[in-house]
Design a protein around this motif. Structure first.
Motif, PDB file in Angstrom:
ATOM      1  N   ILE A 121       0.837  -1.200   0.000  1.00 52.59           N
ATOM      2  CA  ILE A 121       0.000   0.000   0.000  1.00 52.59           C
ATOM      3  C   ILE A 121       0.869   1.246   0.000  1.00 52.59           C
ATOM      4  O   ILE A 121       0.603   2.219  -0.720  1.00 52.59           O
ATOM      5  CB  ILE A 121      -0.940  -0.010   1.222  1.00 52.59           C
ATOM      6  CG1 ILE A 121      -1.875  -1.223   1.159  1.00 52.59           C
ATOM      7  CG2 ILE A 121      -1.733   1.290   1.303  1.00 52.59           C
ATOM      8  CD1 ILE A 121      -2.741  -1.391   2.390  1.00 52.59           C
ATOM      9  N   ILE A 122       1.936   1.244   0.792  1.00 48.49           N
ATOM     10  CA  ILE A 122       2.819   2.410   0.885  1.00 48.49           C
ATOM     11  C   ILE A 122       3.525   2.650  -0.445  1.00 48.49           C
ATOM     12  O   ILE A 122       3.607   3.786  -0.927  1.00 48.49           O
ATOM     13  CB  ILE A 122       3.849   2.219   2.005  1.00 48.49           C
ATOM     14  CG1 ILE A 122       3.144   1.945   3.341  1.00 48.49           C
ATOM     15  CG2 ILE A 122       4.742   3.437   2.123  1.00 48.49           C
ATOM     16  CD1 ILE A 122       2.247   3.062   3.799  1.00 48.49           C
ATOM     17  N   THR A 123       4.040   1.604  -1.063  1.00 52.54           N
ATOM     18  CA  THR A 123       4.748   1.793  -2.334  1.00 52.54           C
ATOM     19  C   THR A 123       3.796   2.269  -3.427  1.00 52.54           C
ATOM     20  O   THR A 123       4.192   3.033  -4.312  1.00 52.54           O
ATOM     21  CB  THR A 123       5.436   0.493  -2.782  1.00 52.54           C
ATOM     22  OG1 THR A 123       4.469  -0.564  -2.901  1.00 52.54           O
ATOM     23  CG2 THR A 123       6.500   0.070  -1.780  1.00 52.54           C
ATOM     24  N   ALA A 124       2.520   1.846  -3.368  1.00 54.67           N
ATOM     25  CA  ALA A 124       1.548   2.332  -4.349  1.00 54.67           C
ATOM     26  C   ALA A 124       1.277   3.820  -4.148  1.00 54.67           C
ATOM     27  O   ALA A 124       1.150   4.581  -5.113  1.00 54.67           O
ATOM     28  CB  ALA A 124       0.252   1.540  -4.236  1.00 54.67           C
ATOM     29  N   LEU A 125       1.188   4.265  -2.889  1.00 57.25           N
ATOM     30  CA  LEU A 125       0.966   5.682  -2.610  1.00 57.25           C
ATOM     31  C   LEU A 125       2.124   6.536  -3.109  1.00 57.25           C
ATOM     32  O   LEU A 125       1.942   7.666  -3.562  1.00 57.25           O
ATOM     33  CB  LEU A 125       0.761   5.896  -1.107  1.00 57.25           C
ATOM     34  CG  LEU A 125      -0.534   5.332  -0.514  1.00 57.25           C
ATOM     35  CD1 LEU A 125      -0.540   5.499   1.002  1.00 57.25           C
ATOM     36  CD2 LEU A 125      -1.749   6.014  -1.121  1.00 57.25           C
ATOM     37  N   VAL A 126       3.339   5.990  -3.021  1.00 54.58           N
ATOM     38  CA  VAL A 126       4.514   6.722  -3.491  1.00 54.58           C
ATOM     39  C   VAL A 126       4.650   6.628  -5.009  1.00 54.58           C
ATOM     40  O   VAL A 126       4.948   7.615  -5.688  1.00 54.58           O
ATOM     41  CB  VAL A 126       5.796   6.178  -2.815  1.00 54.58           C
ATOM     42  CG1 VAL A 126       7.034   6.815  -3.413  1.00 54.58           C
ATOM     43  CG2 VAL A 126       5.745   6.426  -1.311  1.00 54.58           C
ATOM     44  N   GLY A 127       4.414   5.440  -5.544  1.00 55.41           N
ATOM     45  CA  GLY A 127       4.715   5.198  -6.961  1.00 55.41           C
ATOM     46  C   GLY A 127       3.682   5.692  -7.933  1.00 55.41           C
ATOM     47  O   GLY A 127       4.025   6.083  -9.057  1.00 55.41           O
ATOM     48  N   ALA A 128       2.406   5.704  -7.551  1.00 54.63           N
ATOM     49  CA  ALA A 128       1.363   6.107  -8.499  1.00 54.63           C
ATOM     50  C   ALA A 128       1.541   7.554  -8.980  1.00 54.63           C
ATOM     51  O   ALA A 128       1.501   7.802 -10.194  1.00 54.63           O
ATOM     52  CB  ALA A 128      -0.016   5.912  -7.872  1.00 54.63           C
TER      53      ALA A 128
END
Length: 352
Positions: A330-337
């Motif tokens: 979830i954290i990497t999606a918030l950063v990567g999107a």
């Protein structure tokens, strides 16, 4: 697997051009700084959580002591930290290789659907074939990742212009969405596995065990070695296939071996941690700002930076929702999107 060369890609700088702008001494200094940052991330991963551990207790626990709750907490976080390191390094390295092979700035195991293909293979194995062993998960994930990469490239190559970066990205995103629906269809009739699959599919490193990591290490090590050995040939591919062939490179063999290494990394990582996205997209772009486009430097940097990013994301997931945790996916999606959207909007990054 290659993407159409457009815009500035047709005049890509030679491998040595980045070295002129960034001397080896500067690169070594950045590498040392990155290694120090990674060490700090590891310390934070061991010390921070639902129960924060003082530095003296952290040092005692690392020395082998387990006399109190603080030291016991550190012991349970060690395999979790190790898993975050190896998976982050694998995804960062795989992303850099995928971008180099396809000359596509949007290439990433998640964006191209490779991670989701590995997930579908694992879930299908669990639901239909009684697959429950760690080795079985890894082999199924690698097979799924390999077949998906071939399928996405074939779809992205259809039509005029061949496999352009945008077409590959669209094919990957569409494939990922379709496979997500397939996974739901496979899991829905199986209430006995639904909770476990749902949690695993988010992507996380909680509940890591050393025996699971040990099963994945040979595949991760083999994939990393293959990718690192492809560093110099990838520099030649950046000049274009015709020029690379003129320089003596076996273009198809180089591209195939490099892609095989990235598939091994993606499959094994997905098997042990779930489909974690965007690490392989964000990390190589950030590392190019530090060391340029020379893959001999870019690949090791991407591995270290990927390990640091995933470890930091895991720590943030523990802090944001205390005493509960957010999975690292979830954290990497918030950063990567947002990063992905920014890359798409930049017209000058249509190809590498």
């Amino acid at each position: 697997m290659t993407a159409e060369v457009t815009g500035t890609a047709a005049t890509a700088p030679p491998p040595g051009a980045a070295a002129v702008r960034r001397p080896a001494r500067v690169r070594l200094l950045w590498l040392l700084a990155l290694a120090a940052a990674l060490a700090a991330c590891c310390a934070a991963s061991l010390a921070v959580g639902s129960r924060d551990v003082p530095l003296d207790q952290l040092a005692a626990a690392l020395g082998g002591s387990s006399d109190n709750l603080d030291q016991a907490a550190v012991a349970t976080r060690v395999p979790r930290t190790v898993l975050a390191l190896v998976v982050g390094a694998a995804l960062g390295l795989a992303g850099a290789v995928m971008q180099g092979v396809t000359r596509n700035p949007l290439a990433d195991p998640g964006v191209l659907g490779v991670n989701m293909g590995a997930s579908l293979a694992v879930v299908t194995g669990i639901a239909w074939f009684g697959l429950w062993t760690a080795d079985g998960f890894i082999w199924a994930a690698i097979l799924g990742a390999g077949l998906t990469s071939v399928f996405v490239y074939a779809v992205g190559s259809l039509g005029r212009g061949g496999a352009t970066p945008l077409k590959l990205a669209l094919a990957g995103v569409a494939t990922s969405a379709a496979f997500t629906s397939f996974i739901t269809a496979v899991v829905l009739p199986r209430g006995d596995i639904a909770d476990g699959v749902r949690s695993w599919q988010i992507g996380g490193v909680g509940g890591a065990r050393f025996d699971t990591i040990e099963h994945a290490l040979p595949f991760l090590a083999a994939g990393a070695v293959v990718c690192l050995l492809a560093a110099r040939p990838l520099n030649s591919l950046a000049l274009g296939d015709e020029l690379a062939a003129g320089l003596g490179e076996r273009v198809a063999l180089t591209r195939g071996l490099a892609w095989l290494g990235s598939v091994l990394l993606c499959g094994a990582s997905t098997a042990v941690a779930g489909p974690i996205g965007f690490v392989g997209l964000v990390v190589p772009h950030l590392c190019r700002l530090l060391v340029g486009v020379d893959h001999r430097w870019l690949l090791p940097y991407s591995a270290l930076a990927g390990a640091a990013l995933l470890t930091v994301s895991d720590v943030l997931g523990r802090i944001i929702a205390r005493p509960e945790e957010l999975d690292v996916g979830i954290i990497t999606a918030l950063v990567g999107a947002p990063f992905f959207i920014a890359i798409v909007r930049r017209r000058k990054t249509r190809a590498l």
